[in-house]
Design a protein around this motif. Structure first.
Motif, PDB file in Angstrom:
ATOM      1  N   ALA A 135     -52.433 -18.657   2.418  1.00  0.00           N
ATOM      2  CA  ALA A 135     -51.309 -19.324   1.768  1.00  0.00           C
ATOM      3  C   ALA A 135     -51.693 -19.908   0.427  1.00  0.00           C
ATOM      4  CB  ALA A 135     -50.769 -20.420   2.676  1.00  0.00           C
ATOM      5  N   LEU A 136     -52.980 -20.105   0.190  1.00  0.00           N
ATOM      6  CA  LEU A 136     -53.422 -20.693  -1.072  1.00  0.00           C
ATOM      7  C   LEU A 136     -53.447 -19.685  -2.205  1.00  0.00           C
ATOM      8  CD1 LEU A 136     -56.384 -22.911   0.172  1.00  0.00           C
ATOM      9  CD2 LEU A 136     -54.113 -23.660  -0.536  1.00  0.00           C
ATOM     10  N   SER A 137     -53.715 -18.423  -1.881  1.00  0.00           N
ATOM     11  CA  SER A 137     -53.900 -17.425  -2.929  1.00  0.00           C
ATOM     12  C   SER A 137     -52.624 -16.658  -3.241  1.00  0.00           C
ATOM     13  CB  SER A 137     -55.015 -16.442  -2.528  1.00  0.00           C
ATOM     14  OG  SER A 137     -54.712 -15.854  -1.268  1.00  0.00           O
ATOM     15  N   PHE A 189     -51.259 -24.701  13.065  1.00  0.00           N
ATOM     16  CA  PHE A 189     -51.560 -25.555  14.210  1.00  0.00           C
ATOM     17  C   PHE A 189     -50.465 -25.454  15.270  1.00  0.00           C
ATOM     18  CE2 PHE A 189     -54.857 -29.091  13.789  1.00  0.00           C
ATOM     19  CZ  PHE A 189     -55.734 -28.292  13.082  1.00  0.00           C
ATOM     20  N   VAL A 190     -49.215 -25.546  14.834  1.00  0.00           N
ATOM     21  CA  VAL A 190     -48.099 -25.513  15.777  1.00  0.00           C
ATOM     22  C   VAL A 190     -48.052 -24.180  16.524  1.00  0.00           C
ATOM     23  CG1 VAL A 190     -45.577 -25.565  15.959  1.00  0.00           C
ATOM     24  CG2 VAL A 190     -46.745 -27.189  14.462  1.00  0.00           C
ATOM     25  N   LEU A 241     -52.065 -34.016  11.041  1.00  0.00           N
ATOM     26  CA  LEU A 241     -52.770 -33.166  10.061  1.00  0.00           C
ATOM     27  C   LEU A 241     -52.447 -33.509   8.610  1.00  0.00           C
ATOM     28  CD1 LEU A 241     -53.479 -29.412  10.402  1.00  0.00           C
ATOM     29  CD2 LEU A 241     -52.434 -30.224   8.297  1.00  0.00           C
ATOM     30  N   PRO A 242     -51.190 -33.789   8.223  1.00  0.00           N
ATOM     31  CA  PRO A 242     -50.932 -34.083   6.806  1.00  0.00           C
ATOM     32  C   PRO A 242     -51.760 -35.242   6.267  1.00  0.00           C
ATOM     33  CG  PRO A 242     -48.880 -33.648   7.950  1.00  0.00           C
ATOM     34  CD  PRO A 242     -49.944 -33.725   8.996  1.00  0.00           C
ATOM     35  N   PHE A 243     -51.929 -36.292   7.056  1.00  0.00           N
ATOM     36  CA  PHE A 243     -52.731 -37.432   6.604  1.00  0.00           C
ATOM     37  C   PHE A 243     -54.186 -37.021   6.384  1.00  0.00           C
ATOM     38  CE2 PHE A 243     -55.682 -40.789   7.980  1.00  0.00           C
ATOM     39  CZ  PHE A 243     -55.479 -41.694   6.944  1.00  0.00           C
ATOM     40  N   PRO A 285     -50.743 -29.536  -1.186  1.00  0.00           N
ATOM     41  CA  PRO A 285     -49.594 -29.560  -0.260  1.00  0.00           C
ATOM     42  C   PRO A 285     -49.331 -28.213   0.408  1.00  0.00           C
ATOM     43  CG  PRO A 285     -49.061 -30.742  -2.271  1.00  0.00           C
ATOM     44  CD  PRO A 285     -50.400 -30.097  -2.509  1.00  0.00           C
ATOM     45  N   THR A 286     -49.543 -27.124  -0.346  1.00  0.00           N
ATOM     46  CA  THR A 286     -49.332 -25.795   0.254  1.00  0.00           C
ATOM     47  C   THR A 286     -50.310 -25.551   1.390  1.00  0.00           C
ATOM     48  OG1 THR A 286     -48.587 -24.935  -1.871  1.00  0.00           O
ATOM     49  CG2 THR A 286     -49.234 -23.325  -0.210  1.00  0.00           C
ATOM     50  N   ALA A 287     -51.573 -25.929   1.193  1.00  0.00           N
ATOM     51  CA  ALA A 287     -52.585 -25.747   2.234  1.00  0.00           C
ATOM     52  C   ALA A 287     -52.292 -26.631   3.440  1.00  0.00           C
ATOM     53  CB  ALA A 287     -53.971 -26.053   1.672  1.00  0.00           C
ATOM     54  N   ILE A 288     -51.814 -27.847   3.191  1.00  0.00           N
ATOM     55  CA  ILE A 288     -51.479 -28.748   4.295  1.00  0.00           C
ATOM     56  C   ILE A 288     -50.321 -28.179   5.114  1.00  0.00           C
ATOM     57  CG2 ILE A 288     -50.584 -31.030   4.861  1.00  0.00           C
ATOM     58  CD1 ILE A 288     -52.095 -32.125   2.460  1.00  0.00           C
ATOM     59  N   ALA A 289     -49.286 -27.703   4.426  1.00  0.00           N
ATOM     60  CA  ALA A 289     -48.131 -27.140   5.131  1.00  0.00           C
ATOM     61  C   ALA A 289     -48.519 -25.896   5.929  1.00  0.00           C
ATOM     62  CB  ALA A 289     -47.030 -26.809   4.133  1.00  0.00           C
ATOM     63  N   ALA A 290     -49.338 -25.036   5.316  1.00  0.00           N
ATOM     64  CA  ALA A 290     -49.761 -23.819   6.015  1.00  0.00           C
ATOM     65  C   ALA A 290     -50.632 -24.153   7.216  1.00  0.00           C
ATOM     66  CB  ALA A 290     -50.522 -22.906   5.048  1.00  0.00           C
TER      67      ALA A 290
END
Length: 217
Positions: free
Chosen positions: A179-181, A129-130, A108-110, A119-124
């Motif tokens: 997580a974005l807001s 997903f997990v 997912l990060p790629f 980065p915050t949206a990717i981490a969230a």
């Protein structure tokens, strides 16, 4: 149970798991061509695109969860072995998720960078997903067990599982957007997502085991 897990994991890694990962990459990679080069739009829709891709990729492999075992007679041996059938289902689901769902989360990060996500949206999204993709596999196990004895059962699995998996999709994307807001909106949908996985972890193996026994009869 350990031998069953390792066997299913090996079969999954050599079978449908690479196909699911390639399909996930293809779905996400084609979205910029469909939506255009607007990186702000892609970043805003990124969590939804990733979750839709994960859902469709998981559905692609669920039909083989029990079908291969039924074809070679392994399923009959597992049912008659005296082991707890819900536990057998849970072990097979765990192996399936490690082979298919976990690689989606790791990749997912790629893909998040391809979509221009923060980065915050990717981490969230990766965290959702997990926590959330096991619920899709657990729900899918019920559909796969119902369709295992039916002709063209692979089509029926998608029809049965897709409506039941929509809450996972909804709360997974809601948590990622939250997580974005602000940190506060992330907690509630993420907690519901975790509850869906726990609920599916209890009810899914029991329902799938009942369906497998019925199919055997």
């Amino acid at each position: 149970m350990k031998a069953l897990f390792l066997r299913d994991l090996r079969l999954g890694l050599s079978g449908g798991a690479p196909l699911a990962l390639v399909f996930f990459l293809a779905v996400v990679a084609t979205m910029p061509f469909a939506l255009g080069p607007d990186m702000r739009l892609l970043a805003r829709l990124g969590p939804a695109i990733l979750w839709i891709g994960a859902l469709l990729s998981t559905l692609l492999t669920l039909d083989r969860l029990f079908q291969a075992d039924r074809e070679d007679g392994t399923l009959d041996l597992l049912v008659a072995s005296g082991h707890s059938l819900p536990l057998v289902v849970l072990v097979k689901v765990l192996a399936h998720w490690v082979a298919t769902g976990l690689p989606l989360a790791l990749g997912l990060p790629f893909l998040g960078l391809v979509l221009g996500m923060e980065p915050t949206a990717i981490a969230a999204s990766m965290l959702t997903f997990v926590v959330g993709t096991p619920a899709i596999t657990l729900i899918g196990a019920v559909g796969a067990a119902v369709a295992v004895a039916l002709p063209r059962g692979s089509l029926l699995v998608s029809v049965l599982v897709l409506p039941l998996a929509l809450p996972v999709l909804i709360f997974g994307t809601s948590a990622a957007y939250g997580a974005l807001s602000d940190p506060a909106p992330f907690a509630a949908p993420f907690a519901i997502l975790a509850a869906l996985t726990l609920f599916s972890g209890v009810l899914g193996p029991l329902a799938a085991a009942a369906a497998l026994r019925s199919a055997g009869d």
